[in-house]
Design a protein around this motif. Structure first.
Motif, PDB file in Angstrom:
ATOM      1  N   ARG A  52       0.835  -1.205   0.000  1.00 21.70           N
ATOM      2  CA  ARG A  52       0.000   0.000   0.000  1.00 21.70           C
ATOM      3  C   ARG A  52       0.869   1.253   0.000  1.00 21.70           C
ATOM      4  N   ALA A  53       1.971   1.229   0.738  1.00 23.26           N
ATOM      5  CA  ALA A  53       2.877   2.384   0.780  1.00 23.26           C
ATOM      6  C   ALA A  53       3.532   2.605  -0.587  1.00 23.26           C
ATOM      7  N   VAL A  54       3.999   1.539  -1.213  1.00 27.51           N
ATOM      8  CA  VAL A  54       4.641   1.661  -2.533  1.00 27.51           C
ATOM      9  C   VAL A  54       3.648   2.188  -3.552  1.00 27.51           C
ATOM     10  N   ILE A  55       2.450   1.644  -3.550  1.00 28.61           N
ATOM     11  CA  ILE A  55       1.431   2.089  -4.511  1.00 28.61           C
ATOM     12  C   ILE A  55       1.092   3.553  -4.275  1.00 28.61           C
ATOM     13  N   SER A  56       0.922   3.934  -3.037  1.00 31.44           N
ATOM     14  CA  SER A  56       0.593   5.316  -2.708  1.00 31.44           C
ATOM     15  C   SER A  56       1.718   6.276  -3.103  1.00 31.44           C
ATOM     16  N   GLN A  57       2.946   5.904  -2.805  1.00 34.07           N
ATOM     17  CA  GLN A  57       4.093   6.764  -3.104  1.00 34.07           C
ATOM     18  C   GLN A  57       4.380   6.870  -4.597  1.00 34.07           C
TER      19      GLN A  57
END
Length: 148
Positions: A52-57
């Motif tokens: 989720r962090a990678v996708i968001s960033q």
């Protein structure tokens, strides 16, 4: 139901869709998948958080299966099965839904052109964003912008 059959289409159409609806639909599907059991393991909470962090960033840039599998520390083929088991949709469909949710949020906040919204949401252009938006939401981003 596969992403080709429009597995997230109904929740979007009922509420005009936003990031919360996307996440709720995907999370509900993931809970169903986890309860059903089976031989394909799901992702750990830590892997889900990293993804989720990678996708968001990186939502504004192309995201490859290799990028996502690497973030989870898995091979691509194993990752796809584990992701689908955890989220109920393919990684590709999940990223598209996140991009559309971001586009909706940017359109609602006003001020940005549809081309700028497309770029910031990770779509190659406004036309591609419009096509995907219509498929998932049920109407065009132009209509949403016009209706405020």
């Amino acid at each position: 139901m596969s992403h080709r059959e429009g597995s997230l289409r109904p929740p979007f159409r009922k509420t005009e869709g936003d990031a919360l609806v996307v996440r709720s639909a995907v999370d509900a599907s993931a809970k169903r998948s986890a309860k059903e059991g089976g031989r394909h393991p799901a992702l750990s909470d830590e892997q889900i958080g990293r993804l989720r962090a990678v996708i968001s960033q990186r939502i504004d840039r192309p995201l490859t299966l290799r990028d996502l599998a690497g973030a989870a520390g898995l091979s691509e083929s194993y990752f796809v099965r584990a992701f689908k088991r955890s989220f109920g949709v393919t990684p590709y469909h999940y990223v598209l839904c996140e991009r559309v949710a971001l586009a909706q949020s940017l359109i609602r906040s006003g001020g940005a052109s549809l081309s700028e919204v497309a770029r910031r949401s990770g779509f190659p252009d406004a036309r591609r964003m419009g096509r995907t938006f219509r498929q998932l939401v049920g109407h065009s981003p132009t209509r949403m912008k016009r209706e405020g």
